[in-house]
Design a protein around this motif. Structure first.
Motif, PDB file in Angstrom:
ATOM      1  N   VAL A  46       0.789  -1.192  -0.081  1.00  0.00           N
ATOM      2  CA  VAL A  46      -0.069   0.004  -0.051  1.00  0.00           C
ATOM      3  C   VAL A  46       0.976   1.339  -0.207  1.00  0.00           C
ATOM      4  N   GLU A  47       0.421   2.396  -0.478  1.00  0.00           N
ATOM      5  CA  GLU A  47       1.163   3.629  -0.757  1.00  0.00           C
ATOM      6  C   GLU A  47       1.533   4.208   0.791  1.00  0.00           C
ATOM      7  N   GLN A  48       0.599   4.043   1.665  1.00  0.00           N
ATOM      8  CA  GLN A  48       0.787   4.575   3.088  1.00  0.00           C
ATOM      9  C   GLN A  48       0.058   3.661   4.050  1.00  0.00           C
ATOM     10  N   ARG A  49       0.706   3.483   5.223  1.00  0.00           N
ATOM     11  CA  ARG A  49       0.219   2.769   6.279  1.00  0.00           C
ATOM     12  C   ARG A  49      -0.032   3.617   7.573  1.00  0.00           C
ATOM     13  N   PHE A  50      -1.062   3.188   8.244  1.00  0.00           N
ATOM     14  CA  PHE A  50      -1.461   3.766   9.256  1.00  0.00           C
ATOM     15  C   PHE A  50      -1.438   3.160  10.495  1.00  0.00           C
ATOM     16  N   PRO A  51      -1.300   3.652  11.799  1.00  0.00           N
ATOM     17  CA  PRO A  51      -1.053   2.944  13.092  1.00  0.00           C
ATOM     18  C   PRO A  51      -2.117   2.646  13.717  1.00  0.00           C
ATOM     19  N   TYR A  52      -2.104   1.790  14.683  1.00  0.00           N
ATOM     20  CA  TYR A  52      -3.635   1.397  15.449  1.00  0.00           C
ATOM     21  C   TYR A  52      -3.660   2.526  16.371  1.00  0.00           C
ATOM     22  N   LEU A  53      -4.729   3.173  16.279  1.00  0.00           N
ATOM     23  CA  LEU A  53      -4.750   4.590  17.320  1.00  0.00           C
ATOM     24  C   LEU A  53      -5.624   4.151  18.582  1.00  0.00           C
ATOM     25  N   LEU A  54      -6.002   2.979  18.649  1.00  0.00           N
ATOM     26  CA  LEU A  54      -7.015   3.102  19.872  1.00  0.00           C
ATOM     27  C   LEU A  54      -6.454   2.324  21.140  1.00  0.00           C
ATOM     28  N   ARG A  95      -9.303  10.732  10.940  1.00  0.00           N
ATOM     29  CA  ARG A  95      -8.246   9.921  11.278  1.00  0.00           C
ATOM     30  C   ARG A  95      -8.412   8.570  11.182  1.00  0.00           C
ATOM     31  N   ILE A  96      -7.262   7.858  10.404  1.00  0.00           N
ATOM     32  CA  ILE A  96      -7.652   6.353   9.991  1.00  0.00           C
ATOM     33  C   ILE A  96      -6.489   5.339  10.919  1.00  0.00           C
ATOM     34  N   SER A  97      -7.236   4.323  11.442  1.00  0.00           N
ATOM     35  CA  SER A  97      -6.659   3.493  12.387  1.00  0.00           C
ATOM     36  C   SER A  97      -6.706   2.145  11.695  1.00  0.00           C
ATOM     37  N   TRP A  98      -5.723   1.328  11.715  1.00  0.00           N
ATOM     38  CA  TRP A  98      -5.639  -0.136  11.191  1.00  0.00           C
ATOM     39  C   TRP A  98      -5.218  -0.910  12.213  1.00  0.00           C
ATOM     40  N   ASP A  99      -6.068  -2.077  12.476  1.00  0.00           N
ATOM     41  CA  ASP A  99      -5.640  -3.232  13.172  1.00  0.00           C
ATOM     42  C   ASP A  99      -4.346  -3.734  13.079  1.00  0.00           C
ATOM     43  N   GLY A 100      -3.647  -4.146  13.955  1.00  0.00           N
ATOM     44  CA  GLY A 100      -2.323  -5.255  13.795  1.00  0.00           C
ATOM     45  C   GLY A 100      -2.659  -6.395  13.076  1.00  0.00           C
ATOM     46  N   ARG A 101      -1.870  -6.804  12.128  1.00  0.00           N
ATOM     47  CA  ARG A 101      -1.902  -8.109  11.313  1.00  0.00           C
ATOM     48  C   ARG A 101      -2.269  -9.246  12.296  1.00  0.00           C
ATOM     49  N   GLY A 102      -3.542  -9.968  12.063  1.00  0.00           N
ATOM     50  CA  GLY A 102      -3.892 -10.941  12.674  1.00  0.00           C
ATOM     51  C   GLY A 102      -4.659 -10.669  14.087  1.00  0.00           C
ATOM     52  N   ARG A 103      -4.730  -9.532  14.375  1.00  0.00           N
ATOM     53  CA  ARG A 103      -5.250  -9.070  15.618  1.00  0.00           C
ATOM     54  C   ARG A 103      -6.748  -8.673  15.572  1.00  0.00           C
ATOM     55  N   ALA A 104      -7.661  -9.406  15.338  1.00  0.00           N
ATOM     56  CA  ALA A 104      -9.208  -9.326  15.195  1.00  0.00           C
ATOM     57  C   ALA A 104      -9.409  -8.445  16.500  1.00  0.00           C
ATOM     58  N   LEU A 105      -9.101  -9.081  17.716  1.00  0.00           N
ATOM     59  CA  LEU A 105      -9.456  -8.347  19.000  1.00  0.00           C
ATOM     60  C   LEU A 105      -9.352  -6.764  18.908  1.00  0.00           C
ATOM     61  N   ASP A 106      -8.391  -6.370  18.087  1.00  0.00           N
ATOM     62  CA  ASP A 106      -8.388  -4.902  18.066  1.00  0.00           C
ATOM     63  C   ASP A 106      -9.601  -4.266  17.610  1.00  0.00           C
ATOM     64  N   ASN A 107     -10.492  -4.869  16.742  1.00  0.00           N
ATOM     65  CA  ASN A 107     -11.840  -4.614  16.484  1.00  0.00           C
ATOM     66  C   ASN A 107     -12.897  -5.241  17.081  1.00  0.00           C
ATOM     67  N   ILE A 108     -12.726  -5.485  18.402  1.00  0.00           N
ATOM     68  CA  ILE A 108     -13.647  -6.379  19.351  1.00  0.00           C
ATOM     69  C   ILE A 108     -14.903  -6.211  19.080  1.00  0.00           C
ATOM     70  N   PHE A 109     -15.398  -4.932  19.052  1.00  0.00           N
ATOM     71  CA  PHE A 109     -17.181  -4.585  19.158  1.00  0.00           C
ATOM     72  C   PHE A 109     -17.616  -5.150  17.750  1.00  0.00           C
ATOM     73  N   VAL A 110     -16.936  -4.957  16.620  1.00  0.00           N
ATOM     74  CA  VAL A 110     -17.372  -5.699  15.631  1.00  0.00           C
ATOM     75  C   VAL A 110     -17.697  -7.154  15.355  1.00  0.00           C
ATOM     76  N   GLU A 111     -16.499  -7.579  16.270  1.00  0.00           N
ATOM     77  CA  GLU A 111     -16.485  -9.214  16.194  1.00  0.00           C
ATOM     78  C   GLU A 111     -17.405  -9.769  17.149  1.00  0.00           C
TER      79      GLU A 111
END
Length: 369
Positions: A199-207, A299-315
């Motif tokens: 990807v052209e630009q990467r974004f960190p996990y902000l939460l 502001r854009i936040s991306w989960d870590g690779r393979g870390r679905a619990l970073d997005n726990i509420f959608v899970e």
């Protein structure tokens, strides 16, 4: 010995692409009706969507030719080598499937064989037609989906052993392929997380360690697999973290970017979040998706690779949806599942009491803003 490669007319491709865009049938059902493969349906749908803007930008009758129109014939005279170099620059790809999609059998200047050679793709790989999803695979995907909902931390080894214990003698390679088809990934920290992706630009996990205190502070999104009697569809939803309110959702018979953008547009028509969180799937890291968020100064936040619990509420939303609706209803077709999901999200937003919300509904909390 393989038979002659099938040729499909432009009219048939357009008809099938429109069927896919309408989304009233699964890819398996369309494939069976027209005698094509689901992979081709996804490819033709993407080509149709990508080509639609050109339909509305065509020059009208009587208009003068632009400078580009006048200089276009010069392109034919610059030599075969430059043609090939320009074509190759525009069609760089890494995966075999991506390379196959870049081949244009109607290119007036480059033959199929030369295009394959430039891309480093064997001609046999281009002509290969994969076997459609079988009834047995659909049954195994149903079992894997249910087990994944219960134990998302199971890897391919445990999933394979679990299926073997249920009496299904499958190999790990097959389980891995089916999980990839469904877009399911085991929850665990993957190694080499610092490696850059394509990807052209990467974004960190902000939460991490961020206190969520109000609505529209953080939205998140994800895609899940929904099984039907004859095939499957994909569901995307946009969720407000503070209230758990489902702002928008969309179904698609193919795993592309367009239906995610449609869900995002409908959510942004209601409000604008401070932070938008997603995983690093190709739909959410695409240029179109990222630019749409940046255009609204989100502001854009991306989960870590393979870390679905970073997005726990959608899970948790997916778990509730599947146990409280999908697995109980046994939906037969796209129309049924669309109506069923719409009814469930109405119930989820406006009637279902949440313990974490002090037994209020998401809509009550969201409207208090």
């Amino acid at each position: 010995m393989a038979g002659p490669r099938k040729r499909y007319s432009a009219e048939l491709k357009a008809k099938i692409a429109l069927e896919a865009i309408r989304g009233n049938k699964t890819a398996n059902e369309i494939a069976a009706e027209y005698g094509v493969h689901p992979t081709q349906i996804a490819q033709w749908k993407k080509q149709a969507l990508d080509g639609l803007p050109a339909v509305f930008s065509t020059r009208g009758p009587g208009q003068e030719k632009s400078e580009e129109d006048l200089t276009a014939p010069l392109y034919q005279q610059i030599g075969q080598l430059k043609v090939e170099l320009d074509w190759l620059k525009k069609n760089q790809a890494s995966s075999v499937e991506h390379k196959r999609q870049l081949i244009d059998p109607n290119d007036p200047q480059l033959s199929i064989g030369r295009q394959c050679e430039l891309l480093g793709l064997a001609r046999s790989s281009y002509y290969y037609q994969p076997v459609a999803v079988s009834e047995e695979d659909l049954m195994l995907m149903r079992l894997l989906d249910e087990q994944y909902t219960r134990t998302p931390f199971y890897g391919t080894r445990k999933m394979t052993n679990w299926l073997n214990q249920q009496g299904y003698g499958v190999e790990r390679k097959r389980v891995r392929r089916l999980l990839r088809t469904m877009g399911l990934e085991t929850i665990y920290p993957h190694p080499r997380l610092s490696q850059p992706g394509a990807v052209e630009q990467r974004f960190p996990y902000l939460l991490r360690n961020v206190e969520i205190t109000t609505v529209n502070q953080v939205w998140s999104t994800d895609i899940t697999y929904i099984r039907l009697a004859r095939g499957f569809v994909y569901l995307v939803a946009v969720l407000d973290w503070w209230s758990r309110y489902v702002l928008s959702w969309e179904l698609s018979i193919t795993l592309d970017t367009s239906f995610c953008l449609e869900a995002l547009e409908r959510a942004l028509n209601q409000a604008t979040p401070t932070i938008f969180n997603s995983d690093q799937g190709v739909q959410f890291t695409s240029t179109e998706f990222v630019q749409r968020l940046q255009a609204n100064h989100i502001r854009i936040s991306w989960d870590g690779r393979g870390r679905a619990l970073d997005n726990i509420f959608v899970e948790r939303l997916w778990r509730s949806l599947k146990y409280e609706d999908i697995y109980l209803r046994e939906y037969q077709n796209v129309k049924d599942v669309r109506n069923g999901i719409q009814a469930y999200f109405e119930f989820y937003n406006h009637q279902r009491l949440h313990q974490s919300l002090d037994y209020q509904t998401p809509a009550q909390i969201y409207r208090q803003r």
